[in-house]
Design an enzyme around this catalytic site. Sequence first.
Site, PDB file in Angstrom:
ATOM      1  N   LYS A  22      -9.236  -8.683   7.871  1.00  0.00           N
ATOM      2  CA  LYS A  22      -7.938  -9.325   8.284  1.00  0.00           C
ATOM      3  C   LYS A  22      -7.372  -8.580   9.121  1.00  0.00           C
ATOM      4  CE  LYS A  22      -4.086  -9.451   5.647  1.00  0.00           C
ATOM      5  NZ  LYS A  22      -2.908  -9.205   6.501  1.00  0.00           N
ATOM      6  N   ASN A  23      -7.023  -7.339   8.896  1.00  0.00           N
ATOM      7  CA  ASN A  23      -6.155  -6.542   9.489  1.00  0.00           C
ATOM      8  C   ASN A  23      -6.783  -6.032  10.742  1.00  0.00           C
ATOM      9  OD1 ASN A  23      -4.044  -6.916   7.708  1.00  0.00           O
ATOM     10  ND2 ASN A  23      -4.209  -4.727   6.960  1.00  0.00           N
ATOM     11  N   ARG A 102       3.986 -11.367   9.457  1.00  0.00           N
ATOM     12  CA  ARG A 102       4.635 -10.093  10.211  1.00  0.00           C
ATOM     13  C   ARG A 102       4.023  -9.765  11.431  1.00  0.00           C
ATOM     14  NH1 ARG A 102       7.680  -5.506  10.088  1.00  0.00           N
ATOM     15  NH2 ARG A 102       6.691  -3.801  10.881  1.00  0.00           N
ATOM     16  N   CYS A 126       5.383 -10.201   4.246  1.00  0.00           N
ATOM     17  CA  CYS A 126       5.352  -9.714   2.876  1.00  0.00           C
ATOM     18  C   CYS A 126       6.646  -9.302   2.547  1.00  0.00           C
ATOM     19  CB  CYS A 126       4.217  -8.564   2.740  1.00  0.00           C
ATOM     20  SG  CYS A 126       2.803  -9.301   2.091  1.00  0.00           S
ATOM     21  N   ARG A 131      10.790  -3.923   6.653  1.00  0.00           N
ATOM     22  CA  ARG A 131       9.834  -3.599   7.478  1.00  0.00           C
ATOM     23  C   ARG A 131      10.286  -3.619   8.931  1.00  0.00           C
ATOM     24  NH1 ARG A 131       4.376  -6.206   5.310  1.00  0.00           N
ATOM     25  NH2 ARG A 131       3.297  -4.573   6.545  1.00  0.00           N
ATOM     26  N   LYS A 171       6.777   8.351  12.881  1.00  0.00           N
ATOM     27  CA  LYS A 171       6.048   8.016  11.546  1.00  0.00           C
ATOM     28  C   LYS A 171       4.777   7.424  11.906  1.00  0.00           C
ATOM     29  CE  LYS A 171       7.450   5.913   6.950  1.00  0.00           C
ATOM     30  NZ  LYS A 171       8.268   5.110   6.620  1.00  0.00           N
ATOM     31  N   VAL A 172       3.740   7.605  11.126  1.00  0.00           N
ATOM     32  CA  VAL A 172       2.336   6.758  11.558  1.00  0.00           C
ATOM     33  C   VAL A 172       2.930   5.204  11.459  1.00  0.00           C
ATOM     34  CG1 VAL A 172       0.118   6.437  11.001  1.00  0.00           C
ATOM     35  CG2 VAL A 172       1.045   8.586  10.992  1.00  0.00           C
ATOM     36  N   VAL A 174       0.673   1.497  12.052  1.00  0.00           N
ATOM     37  CA  VAL A 174      -0.302   0.861  12.486  1.00  0.00           C
ATOM     38  C   VAL A 174      -0.065  -0.257  13.630  1.00  0.00           C
ATOM     39  CG1 VAL A 174      -2.214  -0.834  11.642  1.00  0.00           C
ATOM     40  CG2 VAL A 174      -1.447   1.250  10.311  1.00  0.00           C
ATOM     41  N   ASP A 316      -2.332  -0.511   0.692  1.00  0.00           N
ATOM     42  CA  ASP A 316      -2.872  -1.692   0.563  1.00  0.00           C
ATOM     43  C   ASP A 316      -3.767  -1.930  -0.854  1.00  0.00           C
ATOM     44  OD1 ASP A 316      -1.261  -2.942   2.363  1.00  0.00           O
ATOM     45  OD2 ASP A 316      -3.149  -3.275   3.847  1.00  0.00           O
ATOM     46  N   ILE A 338       4.392   4.507   1.593  1.00  0.00           N
ATOM     47  CA  ILE A 338       4.404   4.009   2.948  1.00  0.00           C
ATOM     48  C   ILE A 338       5.543   3.033   2.851  1.00  0.00           C
ATOM     49  CG2 ILE A 338       3.138   2.634   4.676  1.00  0.00           C
ATOM     50  CD1 ILE A 338       1.938   5.321   4.156  1.00  0.00           C
ATOM     51  N   ARG A 408      -3.857 -15.870   1.707  1.00  0.00           N
ATOM     52  CA  ARG A 408      -3.492 -14.741   3.050  1.00  0.00           C
ATOM     53  C   ARG A 408      -4.555 -13.873   3.472  1.00  0.00           C
ATOM     54  NH1 ARG A 408       1.588 -11.992   3.225  1.00  0.00           N
ATOM     55  NH2 ARG A 408       0.667 -11.572   5.370  1.00  0.00           N
TER      56      ARG A 408
END
Length: 429
Positions: A22-23, A102, A126, A131, A171-172, A174, A316, A338, A408
């Site tokens: 999905k991501n 998101r 979520c 976020r 900050k890391v 994605v 996750d 995270i 989802r």
Amino acid sequence: MDRIRIVGGNRLNGSIPISGAKNAALPLMIASLLTDDTVTLDNVPRLSDVSNLSRILSNHGVDRNVPGKRLGQTVETGQTLSLCARTIVDTCAPYELVSTMRASFWVIAPLLARMGEAKVSLPGGCAIGTRPVDFLLMALEKLGATIRIEAGYAIVTAPKGLVGGHIVFPKVTVGGTHTALMAAVLARGVTTIENAAREPEVVDLAACLTKMGAKITGAGSSTIHVEGVARLNGARHSVVPDRIETGTYAMAVAMTGGDVLLEGARASDLQAALTVLEQAGVDVVNENEGVRIRRNGHGLMPVDVTTEPFPGFPTDLQAQLMGLMTRAHGTSRIRETIFENRFMHVQELARLGARVRLDGDTAYVDGVDKLTGAPVMATDLRASVSLVIGALAADGETVINRVYHLDRGFEALETKLSRCGAEVERVSG
Ligand code: UD1
């Protein structure tokens, strides 16, 4: 509203095909906005997030083509999706569409890069803590965009086009890395992205963008260089296997005991999680067809885990690991670094008899001899699947409410589990 009913106690045996991630699918679909040619994606999972994003893209003018069923295709085989953004008719992504997911905020980058403007609602998604999108907007600013926030919308403009720049993420992130990549590929000049996310989904997006004609080096490392090009072309790309789905089923098998081949899974994409499973006493075997997970007879050992950006243990999979550790012989320590507030599954796991103490960002999970089925509520995507893991080993029946969260992110969950011997069904209404 659909529910999932599970009667626990069965071991899992057989094989589970792993879907496309999905991501990865979501940013790949969004990348189709960067070209007026067709981008064809194979192995796209059938998920509500994918359908929602399709709706958002079609509002921008993207044509979507899904071929009919093919021989050998089943409910678990991914779909092919052709997306063509020949003409972008609308550069606004409205609240009603963006608030459900998101990741849809990321359309801001290709719209800006190709059209010189975008107006995108600040996201929902979520409920796992605040976020923000400040890093994403900072990245666009570094590439020359002007940014205003007005009435819940981010309005970005770059009338003369974006220019290459130097982005250092504090900050890391994605989403920040996806956004920076999609903006930089059409910017004039060279962009450097430092402290970039190294997740396999970032590598997959960079691979597809490269097929589309982008010039990217270093994806998968902390520093990515992009040399902007004037135009991108269409491409065909197959979505990487879902490492979170893989880890989830690995933990389900670890929980129930049994022997399951996770078909198509790539061990290298979730090595940290597989190592934790081995520490817990689970057999993990890397085979040509995928990853085999086995646990026979022995109890589970407790573990000490901290979530981290890739290649560390993924946030996750934190909820699923907690579900698993509720049955370990001893106390596990699970630290979430995270996202704040990502422990909503604790209350619901407690309804099954789990014993978890929270102290700030750390959960202490005291393993119990048995869990007992109960009605529970899914609170977010990953939290809900931790309840599935608990329920598979609980005595009696568990009914999980609000399964739209599961839909989802998990394709054909009940089919995949029941084929391996679990007693699980979807109850409509
Ligand atoms: C993506 C994944 C999600 C995963 C997460 C972390 C998708 C669709 N979602 O989410 O499943 O849990 O990565 O691996 O791929 N942050 C800021 N400001 C920003 C952006 C992020 O402070 O502008 C913070 C976040 O609050 C969080 C951290 O950075 O604490 C990492 O978030 P990020 O990696 O951006 O998560 P997403 O891309 O939203």
